[in-house]
Each structure stands twice: as C-alpha cells, then as structure tokens.
Design a protein around this motif. Structure first.
Motif, PDB file in Angstrom:
ATOM      1  N   UNK A  18      10.847   3.608  -9.676  1.00 47.99           N
ATOM      2  CA  UNK A  18      10.987   2.777  -9.721  1.00 47.99           C
ATOM      3  C   UNK A  18      10.727   1.736  -8.722  1.00 47.99           C
ATOM      4  N   UNK A  19      11.248  -0.001  -9.338  1.00 49.17           N
ATOM      5  CA  UNK A  19      11.374  -0.950  -8.091  1.00 49.17           C
ATOM      6  C   UNK A  19      11.797  -1.424  -8.981  1.00 49.17           C
ATOM      7  N   UNK A  20      13.934  -2.491  -8.310  1.00 51.68           N
ATOM      8  CA  UNK A  20      14.337  -3.111  -8.659  1.00 51.68           C
ATOM      9  C   UNK A  20      15.033  -3.740  -7.033  1.00 51.68           C
ATOM     10  N   UNK A  21      15.372  -4.506  -8.044  1.00 53.14           N
ATOM     11  CA  UNK A  21      16.338  -5.690  -7.008  1.00 53.14           C
ATOM     12  C   UNK A  21      18.151  -5.108  -7.069  1.00 53.14           C
ATOM     13  N   UNK A  22      18.343  -4.121  -5.719  1.00 49.96           N
ATOM     14  CA  UNK A  22      19.052  -4.468  -5.496  1.00 49.96           C
ATOM     15  C   UNK A  22      20.764  -4.642  -4.991  1.00 49.96           C
ATOM     16  N   UNK A  23      20.122  -5.373  -4.647  1.00 53.66           N
ATOM     17  CA  UNK A  23      21.417  -7.087  -5.141  1.00 53.66           C
ATOM     18  C   UNK A  23      20.903  -8.306  -4.386  1.00 53.66           C
ATOM     19  N   UNK A  24      21.431  -9.218  -5.343  1.00 52.36           N
ATOM     20  CA  UNK A  24      20.001 -10.893  -4.776  1.00 52.36           C
ATOM     21  C   UNK A  24      21.020 -11.068  -3.939  1.00 52.36           C
ATOM     22  N   UNK A  25      20.359 -12.135  -3.207  1.00 50.57           N
ATOM     23  CA  UNK A  25      20.563 -13.127  -2.316  1.00 50.57           C
ATOM     24  C   UNK A  25      22.038 -13.208  -2.398  1.00 50.57           C
ATOM     25  N   UNK A  26      22.835 -13.860  -1.375  1.00 51.67           N
ATOM     26  CA  UNK A  26      24.073 -14.251  -1.285  1.00 51.67           C
ATOM     27  C   UNK A  26      24.924 -15.207  -0.188  1.00 51.67           C
ATOM     28  N   UNK A  27      26.214 -16.379  -0.365  1.00 52.46           N
ATOM     29  CA  UNK A  27      25.873 -16.805   0.772  1.00 52.46           C
ATOM     30  C   UNK A  27      25.537 -15.956   2.381  1.00 52.46           C
ATOM     31  N   UNK A  28      26.111 -14.232   2.141  1.00 48.70           N
ATOM     32  CA  UNK A  28      26.426 -14.010   3.746  1.00 48.70           C
ATOM     33  C   UNK A  28      25.098 -13.558   4.033  1.00 48.70           C
ATOM     34  N   UNK A  29      24.600 -13.497   2.860  1.00 49.32           N
ATOM     35  CA  UNK A  29      22.833 -12.302   3.257  1.00 49.32           C
ATOM     36  C   UNK A  29      22.117 -13.055   2.265  1.00 49.32           C
ATOM     37  N   UNK A  62       3.511   6.458  11.241  1.00 48.37           N
ATOM     38  CA  UNK A  62       2.729   7.276  10.749  1.00 48.37           C
ATOM     39  C   UNK A  62       2.430   6.594   9.246  1.00 48.37           C
ATOM     40  N   UNK A  63       1.102   6.164   8.406  1.00 47.48           N
ATOM     41  CA  UNK A  63       0.592   6.236   7.545  1.00 47.48           C
ATOM     42  C   UNK A  63       1.820   7.796   6.693  1.00 47.48           C
ATOM     43  N   UNK A  64       1.667   8.761   7.162  1.00 44.10           N
ATOM     44  CA  UNK A  64       1.861   9.740   6.254  1.00 44.10           C
ATOM     45  C   UNK A  64       3.166  10.020   5.741  1.00 44.10           C
ATOM     46  N   UNK A  65       3.520  10.114   6.757  1.00 45.56           N
ATOM     47  CA  UNK A  65       5.377   9.317   6.976  1.00 45.56           C
ATOM     48  C   UNK A  65       5.539   8.008   6.286  1.00 45.56           C
ATOM     49  N   UNK A  66       4.916   7.557   5.918  1.00 48.58           N
ATOM     50  CA  UNK A  66       5.780   6.444   5.140  1.00 48.58           C
ATOM     51  C   UNK A  66       5.338   5.812   3.746  1.00 48.58           C
ATOM     52  N   UNK A  86      12.675   3.954  -0.421  1.00 48.69           N
ATOM     53  CA  UNK A  86      11.995   2.557   0.359  1.00 48.69           C
ATOM     54  C   UNK A  86      12.774   1.605  -0.167  1.00 48.69           C
ATOM     55  N   UNK A  87      13.948   0.948   0.862  1.00 51.41           N
ATOM     56  CA  UNK A  87      14.721  -0.046   0.556  1.00 51.41           C
ATOM     57  C   UNK A  87      14.166  -1.025   1.827  1.00 51.41           C
ATOM     58  N   UNK A  89       1.338  -1.116  -0.319  1.00 47.46           N
ATOM     59  CA  UNK A  89       0.104   0.032   0.339  1.00 47.46           C
ATOM     60  C   UNK A  89       1.009   1.311   0.008  1.00 47.46           C
ATOM     61  N   UNK A  90       1.805   1.068   1.100  1.00 44.16           N
ATOM     62  CA  UNK A  90       3.359   2.683   0.916  1.00 44.16           C
ATOM     63  C   UNK A  90       3.364   2.739  -0.083  1.00 44.16           C
ATOM     64  N   UNK A  91       3.925   1.856  -1.205  1.00 42.58           N
ATOM     65  CA  UNK A  91       4.507   1.947  -2.790  1.00 42.58           C
ATOM     66  C   UNK A  91       2.993   2.321  -3.373  1.00 42.58           C
ATOM     67  N   UNK A  92       2.420   1.931  -3.540  1.00 38.55           N
ATOM     68  CA  UNK A  92       1.807   2.094  -4.445  1.00 38.55           C
ATOM     69  C   UNK A  92       0.443   3.681  -4.443  1.00 38.55           C
ATOM     70  N   UNK A  93       0.658   3.989  -2.740  1.00 43.44           N
ATOM     71  CA  UNK A  93       0.361   5.869  -2.175  1.00 43.44           C
ATOM     72  C   UNK A  93       1.465   6.027  -3.385  1.00 43.44           C
ATOM     73  N   UNK A  94       3.052   5.900  -2.806  1.00 48.31           N
ATOM     74  CA  UNK A  94       3.811   7.127  -3.012  1.00 48.31           C
ATOM     75  C   UNK A  94       4.163   7.430  -4.570  1.00 48.31           C
ATOM     76  N   UNK A  95       3.521   5.716  -5.230  1.00 52.17           N
ATOM     77  CA  UNK A  95       3.633   6.002  -5.975  1.00 52.17           C
ATOM     78  C   UNK A  95       2.903   7.724  -7.189  1.00 52.17           C
ATOM     79  N   UNK A  96       1.808   6.969  -6.287  1.00 54.02           N
ATOM     80  CA  UNK A  96       0.557   8.245  -6.738  1.00 54.02           C
ATOM     81  C   UNK A  96       1.308   9.811  -6.950  1.00 54.02           C
ATOM     82  N   UNK A  97       1.145   9.786  -5.339  1.00 54.30           N
ATOM     83  CA  UNK A  97       1.656  10.835  -5.309  1.00 54.30           C
ATOM     84  C   UNK A  97       2.903  11.032  -6.006  1.00 54.30           C
ATOM     85  N   UNK A  98       4.135  10.537  -6.527  1.00 52.42           N
ATOM     86  CA  UNK A  98       5.096  11.195  -7.408  1.00 52.42           C
ATOM     87  C   UNK A  98       4.494  11.507  -8.448  1.00 52.42           C
TER      88      UNK A  98
END
Length: 148
Positions: A82-93, A144-148, A112-113, A62-71
């Motif tokens: 834009x929503x994208x994978x910054x880094x895929x899973x690794x052995x460490x994470x 609060x929702x307004x800050x998300x 958001x991250x 919901x937060x991403x949809x609302x922020x996208x509409x706002x922008x």
C-alpha cells in the motif's frame, strides 16, 4: 376562560412570537454560499489531485514496482504493498511524506518512506538508520538494487 386555555395561551403566544422573529431574521444570500462552496471544492480537488500525482510518482519508481511484484509473488497474490500519504505539507515541513508498506494482517510493515516536494516534485528517500533524507539519485547510487 377555562384553566386549560389559560395555560395554553402563553405557550401559543411564545410560539407565535418565535416564529415571527425567526421569519424576520436576515438569511445569508445563497449566491455567497455557492461561491464559497465552489472555492472550497476547488481547493479540495486541487489537494486531491496533487496527492494523486505524488502517489503516482512513488508508484512509478522501479524499486516500488519490483518490491510490489516480489511481495505479491511471495504471498501467492494474497498481499500487496500500500502506498499512502502519511502526512501532507505543513508550515514546518513543506513536503509530502509517503509510505510504502505491507499489511501483514496485524500491522503495516513499512518498506520505504519518501518525501516529495510539491513545488518541483523532487523525491527524497528517508534513511531510517541514520534518520536523514537523501536524494533519490544518492540512494540509488549507494544502495545496491537487491537491497532497495
């Protein structure tokens, strides 16, 4: 034999020998290559499918949809998030790290991250001030929702 023919004879013999040796080499069986290729393609397809599912989970928040509409509204449709994978899973994470950002023409500005665990698809929010991960439920409860 003339001088020219004497120079060409060794070159001709060398080429002929190379061709014979090349044709005598054993070549890998095509069936083995095809099987390996299919396995690699399936692995790549599974990875792409999993990344797509992860992106879809974040886009459905919901937060991403609302922020996208706002922008889009504020920029009169000129910008979006834009929503994208910054880094895929690794052995460490073992998590996918996913960013939601706006391209302002000069750089990406991150809104958001999130992390997504590929085993159970649980989502966590990265809190940049404290530098830690909190569950999605905790983030929603404390911010609060307004800050998300």
């Amino acid at each position: 034999m003339n001088k020219f023919a004497r120079l060409l004879l060794p070159i001709y013999c060398c080429c002929l020998t190379t061709m014979c040796l090349t044709s005598c080499e054993q070549k890998p069986k095509k069936a083995a290559v095809v099987v390996k290729s299919k396995q690699v393609q399936k692995l790549k397809a599974d990875t792409v499918s999993q990344e797509s599912k992860v992106i879809d989970l974040i886009l459905d928040l919901e937060e991403v949809r609302n922020r996208t509409q706002g922008v889009e509204k504020e920029s009169q449709g000129k910008r979006t998030l834009a929503t994208y994978v910054e880094s895929p899973p690794t052995r460490e994470d073992p998590n996918y790290w996913v960013k939601v950002a706006e391209d302002n023409g000069y750089a990406y500005v991150t809104y958001y991250t999130f992390t997504v665990n590929p085993k159970d698809y649980s989502i966590s929010f990265y809190e940049p001030i404290e530098g830690n991960l909190i569950t999605l439920a905790e983030w929603r409860r404390t911010v609060p929702l307004t800050d998300r």
